[in-house]
Design an enzyme around this catalytic site. Structure first.
Site, short mmCIF file in Angstrom:
data_model
loop_
_atom_site.label_atom_id
_atom_site.label_comp_id
_atom_site.label_asym_id
_atom_site.label_seq_id
_atom_site.Cartn_x
_atom_site.Cartn_y
_atom_site.Cartn_z
N ARG A 172 -7.25 6.98 14.25
CA ARG A 172 -6.50 5.85 13.69
C ARG A 172 -5.81 5.02 14.78
NH1 ARG A 172 -9.23 7.65 10.61
NH2 ARG A 172 -8.86 8.35 8.48
N SER B 291 -3.46 5.90 2.53
CA SER B 291 -2.70 7.03 3.09
C SER B 291 -1.48 6.49 3.82
CB SER B 291 -3.56 7.80 4.09
OG SER B 291 -4.72 8.23 3.44
N GLU C 136 1.48 5.33 8.68
CA GLU C 136 0.19 4.74 9.08
C GLU C 136 0.15 3.21 8.97
OE1 GLU C 136 -3.56 6.82 7.93
OE2 GLU C 136 -4.31 4.80 7.53
C1 LIG Z 1 -6.38 2.22 -1.27
C2 LIG Z 1 -6.53 2.25 0.23
C3 LIG Z 1 -7.37 3.19 0.80
C4 LIG Z 1 -7.53 3.23 2.20
N1 LIG Z 1 -8.37 4.17 2.72
C5 LIG Z 1 -8.54 4.22 4.06
C6 LIG Z 1 -9.43 5.20 4.63
O1 LIG Z 1 -10.08 5.97 3.94
N2 LIG Z 1 -9.55 5.22 5.98
C7 LIG Z 1 -8.88 4.35 6.80
O2 LIG Z 1 -9.04 4.43 8.03
N3 LIG Z 1 -8.03 3.42 6.29
C8 LIG Z 1 -7.86 3.33 4.94
N4 LIG Z 1 -7.01 2.40 4.41
C9 LIG Z 1 -6.32 1.47 5.31
C10 LIG Z 1 -7.05 0.10 5.43
O3 LIG Z 1 -8.06 0.00 4.47
C11 LIG Z 1 -7.68 -0.09 6.81
O4 LIG Z 1 -6.71 0.05 7.81
C12 LIG Z 1 -8.34 -1.45 6.97
O5 LIG Z 1 -9.09 -1.50 8.15
C13 LIG Z 1 -7.33 -2.60 6.93
O6 LIG Z 1 -8.05 -3.82 6.88
P1 LIG Z 1 -7.28 -5.17 6.52
O7 LIG Z 1 -8.22 -6.27 6.77
O8 LIG Z 1 -6.71 -5.07 5.18
O9 LIG Z 1 -6.16 -5.12 7.65
P2 LIG Z 1 -4.73 -5.83 7.68
O10 LIG Z 1 -3.77 -4.99 6.92
O11 LIG Z 1 -4.82 -7.25 7.32
O12 LIG Z 1 -4.41 -5.67 9.24
C14 LIG Z 1 -4.27 -4.39 9.79
C15 LIG Z 1 -3.96 -4.50 11.30
O13 LIG Z 1 -5.09 -5.10 11.95
C16 LIG Z 1 -4.68 -6.31 12.60
N5 LIG Z 1 -5.77 -7.24 12.46
C17 LIG Z 1 -6.37 -7.63 11.31
N6 LIG Z 1 -7.38 -8.47 11.59
C18 LIG Z 1 -7.39 -8.63 12.94
C19 LIG Z 1 -8.18 -9.39 13.84
N7 LIG Z 1 -9.17 -10.17 13.41
N8 LIG Z 1 -7.91 -9.33 15.16
C20 LIG Z 1 -6.91 -8.54 15.64
N9 LIG Z 1 -6.13 -7.79 14.83
C21 LIG Z 1 -6.36 -7.84 13.51
C22 LIG Z 1 -3.42 -6.75 11.90
O14 LIG Z 1 -2.62 -7.60 12.72
C23 LIG Z 1 -2.78 -5.40 11.62
O15 LIG Z 1 -2.17 -4.92 12.80
C24 LIG Z 1 -6.84 2.32 3.02
C25 LIG Z 1 -5.99 1.36 2.43
C26 LIG Z 1 -5.85 1.32 1.04
C27 LIG Z 1 -4.95 0.28 0.42
#
Ligand SMILES: Cc1cc2nc3c(=O)[nH]c(=O)nc-3n(C[C@H](O)[C@H](O)[C@H](O)COP(=O)(O)OP(=O)(O)OC[C@H]3O[C@@H](n4cnc5c(N)ncnc54)[C@H](O)[C@@H]3O)c2cc1C
Length: 340
Positions: free
Chosen positions: A165, A240, A336
């Site tokens: 992570r 998580s 996280e």
């Molecule tokens: C129900 C649920 C289940 C989940 N299950 C998992 C799982 O099984 N495994 C897991 O690893 N995670 C899981 N997650 C966490 C999440 O899905 C991941 O971390 C995912 O990659 C976040 O994507 P996002 O686009 O929503 O990121 P955001 O929340 O929009 O951004 C997350 C981070 O990435 C940065 N970021 C986003 N886009 C960019 C970019 N283009 N360039 C640079 N930085 C950027 C943001 O600034 C921030 O720091 C879960 C979340 C939820 C709500």
């Protein structure tokens, strides 16, 4: 100054915990050219937040800066040989849609990462993982733009320093790098990864299954996830909430002697990952609430917003859980999602 930005943008629907806060400035970027055109104005802002789908972001208060929302689209096969394909994917693509596209095209490897919310651009940031697979194993290159210099930068897998992570994109000194696309190296031959016991058992226990295909693995992962995790569209959450702590052999042995049933997973380097959710569950905290924020009824690792939850309630809930876990297990849990 940018003319396509919005002021006082409500962020409630742009992060999955749904707190009703705002951003002073907001811009949506739909293609790379647009990003390059706006770079000099964007870099003028002291505080910038790159937003994907907000599933790993919790805005706790109004954001006094610019939110750059990446909505760039495109999936392109760039090369192939007998064994592998290389595919370039724009940062704003939805992760799960990309996994589905891979399965349809018979590009294999990402099946176990089915249904993880979020964008492709955020996947390398925390090296998303689930059911025994981490995205790092399929990333060839991450393409970024340095918002200070406007330079295009390509980082190799090794340069991204992927860990559990974690990656260089989480470090404060690299926050000038905006990920624009990711190049994946995927297999043409399907070899199922059933190293995660729960997934292997789920497949084994189904007598109707005669052959294991990528579609099947993806569907089983979907079923397992839907049984365990609340849908953020229905019940606000960020997945998580705490990292599973990683302990050295000595600390793990001490814990294991006291709590024989604690689920743990041996890592390659004599460390052990232990289940944070199990510890919270053992403390009887499932369903525990502070106001409208609570521990999910069936998944102790997930904190949920029952509707009108507020950031101060979440912070109180986090403190109660961390204290209780520390007192009972002598472990300091870490959060996280990004608290902004
Ligand atoms: C129900 C649920 C289940 C989940 N299950 C998992 C799982 O099984 N495994 C897991 O690893 N995670 C899981 N997650 C966490 C999440 O899905 C991941 O971390 C995912 O990659 C976040 O994507 P996002 O686009 O929503 O990121 P955001 O929340 O929009 O951004 C997350 C981070 O990435 C940065 N970021 C986003 N886009 C960019 C970019 N283009 N360039 C640079 N930085 C950027 C943001 O600034 C921030 O720091 C879960 C979340 C939820 C709500």
């Amino acid at each position: 100054m940018i003319n396509s930005y919005e002021y006082n943008k409500p962020l409630c629907s742009l992060h999955t915990m749904h707190f009703p806060v705002k951003a002073d400035y907001y811009i949506q970027i739909k293609d790379k050219k647009e990003l390059i055109e706006h770079l000099s104005e964007i870099s003028e802002f002291e505080k910038i937040y790159y937003l994907g789908e907000g599933s790993n972001t919790i805005f706790l208060k109004d954001f006094s800066g610019l939110v750059v929302h990446l909505k760039t689209k495109g999936i392109q096969l760039i090369s192939e040989n007998k064994k592998e394909v290389k595919v370039e994917v724009e940062a704003g693509e939805n992760w799960h849609d990309f996994v589905k596209t891979c399965i349809q095209n018979q590009w294999f490897g990402l099946e176990n990462l089915t249904l993880i919310p979020g964008s492709v651009g955020a996947a390398p940031v925390q090296n998303i993982g689930a059911y025994g697979v981490e995205v790092k194993d399929f990333i060839e290159l991450v393409q970024c733009i340095d918002i200070n210099t406007g330079k295009l930068i390509e980082l190799t897998n090794e340069e991204c320093l992927f860990r559990y992570r974690n990656s260089i994109f989480k470090q404060q000194e690299n926050k000038h790098l905006i990920i624009t696309s990711v190049i994946f190296r995927l297999n043409k031959q399907f070899i199922p990864n059933l190293s995660y016991q729960e997934l292997a058992n789920f497949i084994q226990d189904d007598e109707n299954i005669t052959s294991i295909t990528a579609e099947l693995v993806s569907d089983c992962v979907r079923q397992l996830r839907q049984k365990k995790l609340p849908d953020p569209k229905v019940l606000g959450n960020s997945g998580s909430f705490f990292h599973n702590p990683i302990l050295n052999q000595n600390d793990w042995q001490i814990l294991k002697n006291r709590f024989k049933d604690i689920p743990s997973y041996k890592l390659e380097d004599y460390h052990y990952k232990v289940a944070a959710g199990w510890m919270i569950d053992q403390l009887g905290l499932k369903g525990f609430r502070v106001g409208d924020m609570g521990v999910h009824d069936w998944q102790a690792l997930v904190l949920v917003n029952h509707g009108k939850g507020m950031p101060n309630e979440l912070l109180k809930l986090i403190a109660i859980i961390k204290d209780a876990v520390c007192n009972q297990f002598n472990i300091a849990l870490t959060v996280e999602p990004n608290l902004v």
